[in-house]
Design a protein around this motif. Structure first.
Motif, PDB file in Angstrom:
ATOM      1  N   GLU A  67      64.635  63.985  22.635  1.00 54.33           N
ATOM      2  CA  GLU A  67      64.329  62.496  23.764  1.00 54.33           C
ATOM      3  C   GLU A  67      65.528  61.459  23.654  1.00 54.33           C
ATOM      4  OE1 GLU A  67      63.910  61.739  27.317  1.00 54.33           O
ATOM      5  OE2 GLU A  67      63.435  64.141  26.823  1.00 54.33           O
ATOM      6  N   PRO A  68      67.119  61.385  23.837  1.00 56.26           N
ATOM      7  CA  PRO A  68      67.590  60.080  23.575  1.00 56.26           C
ATOM      8  C   PRO A  68      66.617  58.696  23.688  1.00 56.26           C
ATOM      9  CG  PRO A  68      68.927  61.519  24.407  1.00 56.26           C
ATOM     10  CD  PRO A  68      67.242  62.668  25.286  1.00 56.26           C
ATOM     11  N   ASP A  69      67.053  58.274  22.793  1.00 59.75           N
ATOM     12  CA  ASP A  69      66.028  56.336  22.642  1.00 59.75           C
ATOM     13  C   ASP A  69      67.227  55.691  22.706  1.00 59.75           C
ATOM     14  OD1 ASP A  69      64.280  54.680  22.975  1.00 59.75           O
ATOM     15  OD2 ASP A  69      63.498  55.896  22.704  1.00 59.75           O
ATOM     16  N   ILE A  70      67.102  54.847  23.362  1.00 70.06           N
ATOM     17  CA  ILE A  70      67.690  53.408  23.356  1.00 70.06           C
ATOM     18  C   ILE A  70      67.265  52.714  22.162  1.00 70.06           C
ATOM     19  CG2 ILE A  70      68.847  50.928  23.891  1.00 70.06           C
ATOM     20  CD1 ILE A  70      68.949  52.548  26.778  1.00 70.06           C
ATOM     21  N   ILE A  71      66.273  52.722  21.447  1.00 68.80           N
ATOM     22  CA  ILE A  71      65.521  51.651  20.861  1.00 68.80           C
ATOM     23  C   ILE A  71      65.155  52.212  19.480  1.00 68.80           C
ATOM     24  CG2 ILE A  71      63.350  49.868  20.550  1.00 68.80           C
ATOM     25  CD1 ILE A  71      64.505  49.233  23.004  1.00 68.80           C
ATOM     26  N   LYS A  72      65.341  53.444  19.301  1.00 67.25           N
ATOM     27  CA  LYS A  72      65.081  53.852  18.239  1.00 67.25           C
ATOM     28  C   LYS A  72      66.837  53.947  17.803  1.00 67.25           C
ATOM     29  CE  LYS A  72      61.400  57.738  18.203  1.00 67.25           C
ATOM     30  NZ  LYS A  72      61.013  57.014  19.198  1.00 67.25           N
ATOM     31  N   SER A  81      64.834  46.763  12.437  1.00 67.14           N
ATOM     32  CA  SER A  81      64.354  47.335  11.785  1.00 67.14           C
ATOM     33  C   SER A  81      62.887  47.918  13.038  1.00 67.14           C
ATOM     34  CB  SER A  81      63.310  47.528  10.404  1.00 67.14           C
ATOM     35  OG  SER A  81      62.669  46.662  10.502  1.00 67.14           O
ATOM     36  N   GLY A  82      61.951  49.684  12.573  1.00 69.84           N
ATOM     37  CA  GLY A  82      61.308  50.293  13.556  1.00 69.84           C
ATOM     38  C   GLY A  82      60.381  50.259  13.760  1.00 69.84           C
ATOM     39  N   GLY A  83      59.534  49.622  12.489  1.00 69.08           N
ATOM     40  CA  GLY A  83      57.915  48.869  11.905  1.00 69.08           C
ATOM     41  C   GLY A  83      57.672  50.509  11.298  1.00 69.08           C
ATOM     42  N   SER A  88      58.915  53.091  18.372  1.00 67.08           N
ATOM     43  CA  SER A  88      60.306  52.104  19.349  1.00 67.08           C
ATOM     44  C   SER A  88      60.204  51.282  19.012  1.00 67.08           C
ATOM     45  CB  SER A  88      60.091  53.114  20.968  1.00 67.08           C
ATOM     46  OG  SER A  88      60.768  54.101  20.554  1.00 67.08           O
ATOM     47  N   GLY A  89      59.991  50.434  18.271  1.00 76.47           N
ATOM     48  CA  GLY A  89      59.081  48.933  18.164  1.00 76.47           C
ATOM     49  C   GLY A  89      60.547  48.731  17.531  1.00 76.47           C
ATOM     50  N   LEU A  90      61.007  47.489  18.324  1.00 72.79           N
ATOM     51  CA  LEU A  90      62.457  46.388  17.276  1.00 72.79           C
ATOM     52  C   LEU A  90      61.512  45.313  16.459  1.00 72.79           C
ATOM     53  CD1 LEU A  90      65.082  46.059  19.935  1.00 72.79           C
ATOM     54  CD2 LEU A  90      64.867  47.824  17.747  1.00 72.79           C
ATOM     55  N   PHE A  91      61.723  45.654  15.003  1.00 73.37           N
ATOM     56  CA  PHE A  91      61.697  44.202  14.197  1.00 73.37           C
ATOM     57  C   PHE A  91      63.402  43.849  14.142  1.00 73.37           C
ATOM     58  CE2 PHE A  91      58.299  46.451  14.168  1.00 73.37           C
ATOM     59  CZ  PHE A  91      57.324  46.036  14.177  1.00 73.37           C
ATOM     60  N   GLY A 117      54.694  53.729  21.102  1.00 72.24           N
ATOM     61  CA  GLY A 117      55.583  53.549  21.037  1.00 72.24           C
ATOM     62  C   GLY A 117      56.268  54.419  19.875  1.00 72.24           C
ATOM     63  N   PHE A 118      56.303  56.263  20.589  1.00 78.74           N
ATOM     64  CA  PHE A 118      57.096  57.334  20.289  1.00 78.74           C
ATOM     65  C   PHE A 118      58.389  57.246  21.465  1.00 78.74           C
ATOM     66  CE2 PHE A 118      53.378  58.607  18.250  1.00 78.74           C
ATOM     67  CZ  PHE A 118      53.533  58.786  16.452  1.00 78.74           C
ATOM     68  N   ILE A 119      58.760  56.758  22.057  1.00 76.36           N
ATOM     69  CA  ILE A 119      59.303  56.826  23.145  1.00 76.36           C
ATOM     70  C   ILE A 119      59.526  56.021  24.412  1.00 76.36           C
ATOM     71  CG2 ILE A 119      60.557  58.228  25.618  1.00 76.36           C
ATOM     72  CD1 ILE A 119      58.840  60.283  24.557  1.00 76.36           C
TER      73      ILE A 119
END
Length: 536
Positions: A67-72, A81-83, A88-91, A117-119
C-alpha cells in the motif's frame, strides 16, 4: 502555443491593446514524447527546508502490504523520521507529530493516521501534488511549530472518463474521473478506499466463539472534487474528504440454568476526519490575482462500551450499564488572499483567515438503569484570525528575498493572545552553479495536543491555549549551501542544510495518569516545557 500531450497551435495577431485570448489545444495521439533539456538556472534552485515528491514515485517505494503511503515516503527524506518502526508518524527536525500542519486543499486535518499509524489517511490515487516545509516557512502558513505539509487533490480529467478498480492484500479501491457536460469547462474526481481486515475477522471470531461474539476492524477514505472553469479565468471548486476508523466487538449469551446470567455486550472505538471546502480563484487584471474559500473541518473520537444483562436464571435483559468517552474539534474557516505583481522584480501576497473553533476536550459519561453521570470539560469556543503579508523581491541578478509577517490573534471567553511571526528567506547566487541561503521564522501554536502514550489509537486531546496553557512558540534559524552540476542526462543538485530551533511553553501528560480517570484535564498535565533542537 504548446503543451506536453497536445498538438501545437500557431496563431498570428496584432498586439495593440490588452486583451484575453482563449486557445483550445487538440490532444496529440502519439507513442513517443520528446523531452527538451534546458540548462539549470536560478529559477529551479532547490529551496532549503522544502521537500516535494511526484505522486508517481510512491508506487516504487516498498510499503506494508504493498500500500503506497505519502507519509512513509517523506520519512525517507533528510530531516524527517518516523518514530516507531513501520508507523506513519512524522517527526520533522526533532518535533512531534502534533506540530505538523497537514493541509488538504488548504484545509487543516487533525488526525492523519489509521490504526497504529501503519497507514496514513491520504489515498495516493486522489493526490495531485505534495510539498513539505520543514523550515523557511512562507508567511501565509501558521498554527504549528515544526512543519507544513501542503497536499492538493486531483481536479479530474477534462477530456475523457476514466476509472480504476483494484483489490489488494489490505484494501479495496475505486476511483473515477472525467468531464461534466460537453463544453470541457467542468470536471469531477471521486476516490474510495476500504480496509479489508474485518471481512476476514468477522467469520473467524464468530466461528471461534461458536456464534456468541464477533469482532473486527476497518476503515474507509472518500475523496471527491468538482471543478468549474470560467472564460474570464475564474475557477470554482468544491472538495470533500471523509475518513473513519471502527474497532468493534459484540457478544451475547443466554441463560441456561438458574445460576446463569444472560447478557448482551457491545464495544466500539470510532474516530475520523471530515473536511469540505468551496473555493474560488480569479485574475483581476494582468497583475492582480484573488482567491477566497469557505471551509469546515472536524475530528471526532469516541470509545463506547454498553452492556445489558438479566437476573439469575432469566433471559429478560432488564438491567443495563455503559461508559462512553468523547473528544473532538470542529472548525469553520473563511479565507481570502490577493497576489499583486507590483513590478517584474517585486511581488506581494497578502490575505486574512478567520477560524471559529469548537473544542470537546474530553467528556466521560457513565450510565446504568438508575441514573447517568457526566464528567469532563464542557465545549470550549474560540475564535482565531491570521493576517499576513509576504514580499518576494529580486535585487539585481544575484539576490532574492522573501520577507513577510504573520499576525495571529486567538480569542477565548476570558483571554486573548496576539503573536507577531516574522519570516525571512534570502538567497544569494555567487555564480550560476553555487548559492547560499539563510533565513529565520517564528511559529506559534495555539492548539495543545495531549498524547495518551503507547496504545496506537487517537485517544488524545486537542486543547486551546488558555491563561494556564499559553501558546507554544518556536524560533528556527536556517542556513544552506546549494551546488548545481549541469549535465544533459543527469543534472545534479548538492544541498547542505543546517538549522537551530528553540521551543517554549510545551505541555505533556503527567507520568502514570490515565486518560479515563475522573480528575479534570488540568490535573493530568505538566506545563512549561522547553526544547532546543539543532542539526545538519
Amino acid at each position: 502555443i504548446s503543451a506536453i500531450g497536445y498538438k501545437t497551435s500557431r496563431l498570428e495577431f496584432q498586439l495593440q491593446e490588452n486583451k484575453r485570448l482563449d486557445v483550445e489545444l487538440a490532444i496529440a495521439v502519439t507513442s513517443e514524447v520528446e523531452i527538451v533539456y534546458t540548462d539549470p538556472n536560478q529559477t529551479n534552485t532547490p529551496e532549503i527546508g522544502v521537500l516535494s515528491m511526484p505522486v508517481s514515485q510512491l508506487k516504487n517505494i516498498p510499503n506494508l502490504g504493498g500500500e503506497p503511503d505519502i507519509i512513509k515516503a517523506f520519512q525517507m527524506m533528510p530531516g524527517v523520521s518516523g518514530g516507531k518502526e513501520g508507523s506513519s508518524g512524522l517527526f520533522v527536525r526533532g518535533g512531534t507529530p502534533d506540530q505538523n500542519l497537514f493541509l488538504l486543499d488548504d484545509v487543516p486535518l487533525y488526525y492523519v493516521n489509521h490504526i497504529g499509524g501503519f497507514i496514513s489517511t491520504f489515498d495516493p490515487n486522489a493526490i495531485n501534488s505534495i510539498k513539505l516545509y520543514k523550515g523557511g516557512f512562507p508567511a501565509q502558513y501558521a498554527g504549528r511549530l515544526s512543519s507544513v505539509i501542503d497536499i492538493r487533490m486531483k481536479d479530474g480529467n477534462l477530456s475523457k472518463h476514466t476509472g480504476e478498480f483494484s483489490i489488494g492484500l489490505l484494501t479495496t479501491k475505486l476511483n473515477f474521473e472525467g468531464p461534466i457536460g460537453k463544453d470541457s469547462t467542468m470536471s469531477y474526481f471521486l476516490s474510495m478506499r476500504r480496509f479489508n481486515l474485518d471481512l476476514f475477522m468477522r467469520p473467524i471470531t464468530r466461528r471461534d466463539s461458536r456464534g456468541e461474539s464477533v469482532a473486527g476492524y476497518t476503515f474507509y477514505d472518500i475523496n471527491g472534487k468538482v471543478v468549474k472553469r470560467f472564460k474570464d479565468g475564474g475557477k470554482l471548486s468544491f472538495s470533500i474528504y471523509e475518513g473513519r476508523d471502527n474497532i468493534f466487538f459484540s457478544g451475547s449469551q443466554r441463560s441456561n440454568s438458574p445460576t446463569d446470567v444472560a447478557y448482551k455486550y457491545t464495544s466500539s472505538v470510532k474516530w475520523g476526519d471530515f473536511m469540505s471546502t468551496l473555493s474560488y480563484t480569479k485574475p483581476l487584471g494582468s497583475k492582480l490575482f484573488w482567491s477566497t474559500s469557505l471551509s469546515t473541518t472536524n475530528f471526532k473520537f469516541g470509545n463506547t462500551v454498553k452492556g445489558r444483562y438479566s437476573e439469575l436464571g432469566s433471559n429478560n435483559l432488564t438491567n443495563s450499564t455503559g461508559i462512553a468517552f468523547q473528544s473532538g474539534i470542529n472548525d469553520l474557516i473563511g479565507k481570502s488572499q490577493f497576489e499583486i505583481q507590483v513590478k517584474d522584480y517585486y511581488t506581494v501576497q497578502t490575505g486574512v483567515t478567520a477560524t471559529y473553533h469548537r473544542f470537546t476536550p474530553g467528556r466521560i459519561s457513565y450510565s446504568n438503569f438508575q441514573n447517568d453521570t457526566v464528567i469532563g470539560v464542557n465545549r470550549i469556543h474560540a475564535f482565531e484570525t491570521n493576517a499576513f503579508i509576504e514580499n518576494r523581491l529580486k535585487i539585481g541578478k544575484h539576490i532574492f528575498i522573501n520577507a513577510g509577517l504573520n499576525f495571529n490573534s486567538f480569542f477565548l471567553k476570558d483571554t486573548t493572545f496576539h503573536a507577531f511571526q516574522p519570516r525571512v528567506m534570502t538567497t544569494v547566487y555567487l555564480n550560476d552553479k553555487f548559492n547560499i541561503q539563510f533565513g529565520y521564522s517564528r511559529m506559534t501554536q495555539n492548539l495543545h495536543y495531549l498524547a495518551n502514550s503507547g496504545v496506537g489509537l487517537p485517544s488524545d486531546l486537542w486543547l486551546p491555549a488558555t491563561k494556564d496553557l499559553i501558546p507554544e512558540i518556536a524560533d528556527q534559524y536556517n542556513f544552506g549551501l546549494t551546488y548545481s552540476l549541469p549535465n544533459k542526462k543527469y543534472p545534479l543538485n548538492f544541498v547542505l542544510e543546517g538549522f537551530y530551533k528553540d521551543m517554549r511553553n510545551l505541555i505533556e501528560f503527567q507520568d502514570g495518569v490515565s486518560l479515563f480517570s475522573p480528575t479534570g484535564i488540568q490535573e493530568k498535565i505538566v506545563i512549561g516545557g522547553t526544547g532546543t533542537i539543532y542539526g545538519v
